[in-house]
Structure formats: C-alpha cells, structure tokens
Design a protein around this motif. Structure first.
Motif: not given
Length: 115
Positions: A103-104, A110-111, A106-108
């Motif tokens: 999850t991390r 987007y940064v 995947a979120l990273a």
C-alpha cells in the motif's frame, strides 16, 4: 484492593480495568456493597496484559496466553498451544506488514519526484 487502588498501582484507568474484566483477562470478586475487589496478583496480571498488548496481541489471544505468563514482563512458560499461537500471530503480523508495504509503495507512486 478496590478498583481505584489497582488503577493507581498500575497506571491503568478504572474504565480500562473494567474492560479487561469484561474481556476475561482480569478477575474480580464483588463485596457485599457490590464493589469490585482485586487480589494483590491483579497488579502483575495488569502489567502482563499491558506488555502483551504492546507486543501487538489481541485480548482474545492474551486470554489464552495469560495462564502461561510469569512475572511483570512477562516471561511465557511452556504450556499447550503457546508456540503455535505465537507463530500464528507472527505470521499474521508479517502478512499485515507486507500488505502495508504494498500500500505504501502504491501511495508513493502518486507523489511527484523531488517532493
């Protein structure tokens, strides 16, 4: 001792002590006035509960492990299902860590770079 004294000796709120009792982790008797009364061992039991909670165990698992607990830290003496229960909990924790890492990542993604 009454619940207020147990709370003072352990640093745990009376509300949380009642919760531990509801979960089957802590035993109390009732006086004729209806007040909860705890024996001196309750201090050690509460410290064991707090340590096992800090290790990430649920109250359900702690209820099965408390009979194996010795001392405030606690040390866990061999008893039926102890090793299997701890291995099962470690495996479940590893699964949660893996999921959080995915999850991390995947979120990273987007940064924007450099931010």
């Amino acid at each position: 001792m009454l619940i207020g004294e147990l709370a003072a000796r352990t640093g745990v709120s009376p509300r949380l002590l009642r919760y531990y009792e509801d979960q089957g982790l802590l035993g109390a008797t009732r006086g004729t006035n209806g007040y909860r009364r705890y024996d001196d061992e309750a201090v050690t039991t509460v410290r064991q509960i707090r340590a096992l909670l800090a290790a990430g165990l649920s109250s359900e698992v702690i209820r099965t492990l408390l009979p194996c607990a010795v001392g405030d830290v606690p040390d866990l003496k061999p008893c039926p299902e102890l090793v299997a229960t701890l291995r099962r909990e470690l495996s479940a924790m590893d699964d949660r860590i893996d999921a959080m890492q995915r999850t991390r990542a995947a979120l990273a993604g987007y940064v924007p770079p450099g931010e």
